[in-house]
Design a protein around this motif. Structure first.
Motif, PDB file in Angstrom:
ATOM      1  N   ILE A  22      -2.995   6.951   6.369  1.00  0.00           N
ATOM      2  CA  ILE A  22      -2.004   6.832   5.287  1.00  0.00           C
ATOM      3  C   ILE A  22      -0.676   6.327   5.859  1.00  0.00           C
ATOM      4  O   ILE A  22      -0.038   5.445   5.307  1.00  0.00           O
ATOM      5  N   ALA A  23      -0.266   6.876   6.974  1.00  0.00           N
ATOM      6  CA  ALA A  23       0.983   6.469   7.612  1.00  0.00           C
ATOM      7  C   ALA A  23       0.901   5.023   8.042  1.00  0.00           C
ATOM      8  O   ALA A  23       1.860   4.240   7.898  1.00  0.00           O
ATOM      9  N   ALA A  24      -0.254   4.594   8.569  1.00  0.00           N
ATOM     10  CA  ALA A  24      -0.419   3.219   9.014  1.00  0.00           C
ATOM     11  C   ALA A  24      -0.371   2.273   7.828  1.00  0.00           C
ATOM     12  O   ALA A  24       0.240   1.197   7.890  1.00  0.00           O
ATOM     13  N   ALA A  25      -0.987   2.637   6.707  1.00  0.00           N
ATOM     14  CA  ALA A  25      -0.978   1.793   5.504  1.00  0.00           C
ATOM     15  C   ALA A  25       0.438   1.671   4.964  1.00  0.00           C
ATOM     16  O   ALA A  25       0.902   0.581   4.566  1.00  0.00           O
ATOM     17  N   ALA A  26       1.188   2.765   4.942  1.00  0.00           N
ATOM     18  CA  ALA A  26       2.572   2.738   4.461  1.00  0.00           C
ATOM     19  C   ALA A  26       3.430   1.877   5.363  1.00  0.00           C
ATOM     20  O   ALA A  26       4.281   1.103   4.907  1.00  0.00           O
ATOM     21  N   LEU A  27       3.195   1.969   6.679  1.00  0.00           N
ATOM     22  CA  LEU A  27       3.964   1.153   7.623  1.00  0.00           C
ATOM     23  C   LEU A  27       3.675  -0.313   7.418  1.00  0.00           C
ATOM     24  O   LEU A  27       4.583  -1.146   7.462  1.00  0.00           O
ATOM     25  N   VAL A  28       2.426  -0.642   7.197  1.00  0.00           N
ATOM     26  CA  VAL A  28       2.065  -2.043   6.961  1.00  0.00           C
ATOM     27  C   VAL A  28       2.734  -2.555   5.691  1.00  0.00           C
ATOM     28  O   VAL A  28       3.261  -3.670   5.651  1.00  0.00           O
ATOM     29  N   ILE A  29       2.772  -1.765   4.639  1.00  0.00           N
ATOM     30  CA  ILE A  29       3.394  -2.186   3.376  1.00  0.00           C
ATOM     31  C   ILE A  29       4.895  -2.395   3.573  1.00  0.00           C
ATOM     32  O   ILE A  29       5.479  -3.386   3.106  1.00  0.00           O
ATOM     33  N   VAL A  30       5.557  -1.503   4.298  1.00  0.00           N
ATOM     34  CA  VAL A  30       7.007  -1.629   4.546  1.00  0.00           C
ATOM     35  C   VAL A  30       7.279  -2.870   5.383  1.00  0.00           C
ATOM     36  O   VAL A  30       8.211  -3.632   5.105  1.00  0.00           O
TER      37      VAL A  30
END
Length: 168
Positions: A22-30
């Motif tokens: 989840i953290a990796a997906a959020a980082l990619v989106i940001v």
């Protein structure tokens, strides 16, 4: 066998077990969002902060210019107002002078009117005395005819004068 709870079958529950994903997906989106904004600014060649600063400077320049124009107009109005005040003072002084002259003329007119009245009364008095003198002459004894024509008017004049002096 292990039975699955129906609550754990939801999609949120599946991600709950993998917080790193989840953290990796959020980082990619940001990162994608930031990079797209950076590319958009680079492509258009303008930054909103720069545009805002330029707009603020232009607004300040316009405000300063408008302020200067207001100051100039205010000074012009002050000068015009002072000229109007000066002209009004001159007109008031002229009006006062005209009033004084009018009062003096009215006083002179009153004096002349009184003098004319006095002269009219004097003339009326003289006419009455002359009329009474002419009325009393035929009643008097006729004068001898030996007098010359020149002596006769002089005598009547002196009689009228003495009568006028006696009356008044």
């Amino acid at each position: 066998m292990i039975e699955l709870d129906p609550r754990s079958a939801s999609p949120i529950a599946r991600f709950g077990g993998q917080p790193i994903a989840i953290a990796a997906a959020a980082l990619v989106i940001v990162v994608l969002g930031v990079s797209s904004i950076a590319l958009w600014r680079a492509y258009t060649g303008s930054a909103p902060e720069t545009d805002r600063a330029v707009a603020a400077r232009q607004l300040q320049a316009r405000t300063a210019q408008a302020s200067e124009q207001l100051v100039e107009k205010t000074k012009g109005l002050e000068a015009t107002q002072q000229e109007s005040i000066d002209q009004l003072q001159v007109v008031q002084d002229q009006l006062l002078t005209v009033r004084r002259l009018l009062a003096a003329q009215q006083a002179d007119t009153r004096k002349l009117s009184e003098q004319v009245g006095t002269l009219t009364e004097a003339i009326d008095g003289l006419r009455q005395s002359f009329a009474s003198a002419q009325a009393s002459e035929p009643a008097a004894a006729p004068a001898p005819r030996n007098r010359s024509a020149k002596a006769k008017p002089r005598a009547s004049r002196s009689v009228n004068r003495s009568r006028a002096k006696a009356r008044g």
